[in-house]
Each structure stands twice: as C-alpha cells, then as structure tokens.
Design a protein around this motif. Structure first.
Motif, short mmCIF file in Angstrom:
data_model
loop_
_atom_site.label_atom_id
_atom_site.label_comp_id
_atom_site.label_asym_id
_atom_site.label_seq_id
_atom_site.Cartn_x
_atom_site.Cartn_y
_atom_site.Cartn_z
N GLY A 178 0.80 -1.22 0.00
CA GLY A 178 0.00 0.00 0.00
C GLY A 178 0.84 1.27 0.00
N ASN A 179 2.15 1.14 -0.24
CA ASN A 179 3.05 2.29 -0.28
C ASN A 179 2.85 3.02 -1.62
OD1 ASN A 179 5.19 4.06 -0.48
ND2 ASN A 179 6.76 2.58 0.05
N THR A 180 2.34 4.26 -1.58
CA THR A 180 2.02 4.98 -2.82
C THR A 180 3.24 5.68 -3.43
OG1 THR A 180 1.32 6.87 -1.51
CG2 THR A 180 -0.41 5.36 -2.25
N SER A 181 4.42 5.57 -2.82
CA SER A 181 5.60 6.18 -3.43
C SER A 181 6.27 5.19 -4.38
CB SER A 181 6.59 6.67 -2.37
OG SER A 181 7.11 5.57 -1.67
N ARG A 182 5.80 3.93 -4.40
CA ARG A 182 6.30 2.93 -5.36
C ARG A 182 5.11 2.45 -6.18
NH1 ARG A 182 8.31 -1.88 -2.94
NH2 ARG A 182 9.65 -2.31 -4.71
N TRP A 183 5.24 2.57 -7.52
CA TRP A 183 4.15 2.18 -8.40
C TRP A 183 4.49 0.91 -9.16
CZ3 TRP A 183 2.45 7.35 -11.15
CH2 TRP A 183 1.85 8.19 -10.21
N LEU A 184 3.46 0.12 -9.41
CA LEU A 184 3.61 -1.07 -10.23
C LEU A 184 3.40 -0.66 -11.69
CD1 LEU A 184 3.95 -4.16 -10.48
CD2 LEU A 184 1.47 -4.35 -10.20
N VAL A 185 4.40 -0.94 -12.54
CA VAL A 185 4.30 -0.54 -13.94
C VAL A 185 4.60 -1.71 -14.87
CG1 VAL A 185 4.91 1.87 -13.46
CG2 VAL A 185 6.70 0.25 -14.12
N ASP A 186 4.11 -1.58 -16.08
CA ASP A 186 4.41 -2.51 -17.16
C ASP A 186 5.40 -1.77 -18.06
OD1 ASP A 186 4.49 -3.98 -19.51
OD2 ASP A 186 2.32 -4.26 -19.63
#
Length: 124
Positions: free
Chosen positions: A100-108
C-alpha cells in the motif's frame, strides 16, 4: 578576522550584501536558463522505432492515460524493482506497491513488470 566591508557604516554594508546577493541570484537564474536550453526536457526525447512499437502496445493494452515517462535513470534495488533508463515509457498498473506504499508504483515496461519510484515518473 575582519570582513572586507566591515569598515562601512551598517546601512552601506547591508547595501553591499544585498547587491552581491542580487548579482549571485541573477547569475544563478542565467545559469538555470542556459542549462534548460542545453538539456532537452525528457518529454521531447525522440523514441526509437522499437520504443515506439512498445508504446503502441502499451497504449492498446492499458490506454493512453496510463502512460508515464521515466524522468531519470532508475536502478532497482529490491526484489520486483525495475531498472529503467531516463526517457523510457511505462504503463501504470497500480499506484501503490503490495504493502500500500504509494511512493512505489507497479508498472508494465512493455514486457517486464515491477515497481518503480513514483517520483521518477511523469505523465507521457
């Protein structure tokens, strides 16, 4: 140690300080403007044909509003982190990591998927 202008009356001394600061500020501004004209903004980097194909596939998979450009090189240090170069295009999958850490995003990244620092992404 004596200041070079320490002999001046106080109002004159502050005038010298102010002038010096203004001059330094103007030089800094000029330097920043020169720097910006020399380095193209990340948004204007031309894409290679391979990158372009990747972007098109990301758009078709995720939609244009999910695309982000990497603003500076990222070297992934943790498991599931991606290592990306400045200028690369990625698609946002989730604007938080598994904790739930919003400073790290999951990307493709057009194949590999993983986490990157949100601060190093800008909307494409």
């Amino acid at each position: 140690p004596q200041l070079p202008h320490g002999h001046l009356p106080l109002p004159s001394f502050w005038k010298v300080v102010e002038d010096t600061l203004q001059q330094s500020g103007a030089q800094l501004c000029a330097f920043c403007q020169a720097f910006e004209t020399v380095t193209p903004s990340p948004g204007t980097q031309p894409l290679t044909p391979a990158e372009e194909r990747k972007v098109l596939s990301l758009v078709s998979k995720h939609g244009p509003d999910k695309l982000y450009q990497v603003t500076s090189n990222i070297s992934g240090s943790r498991d599931l982190d991606l290592t990306l170069l400045r200028g690369q295009i990625v698609a946002l999958l989730q604007s938080a990591d598994t904790k739930g850490n919003t400073s790290r995003w999951l990307v493709d990244a057009g194949g590999p998927r993983g986490f990157v620092p949100a601060a190093k992404l800008q909307p494409y």
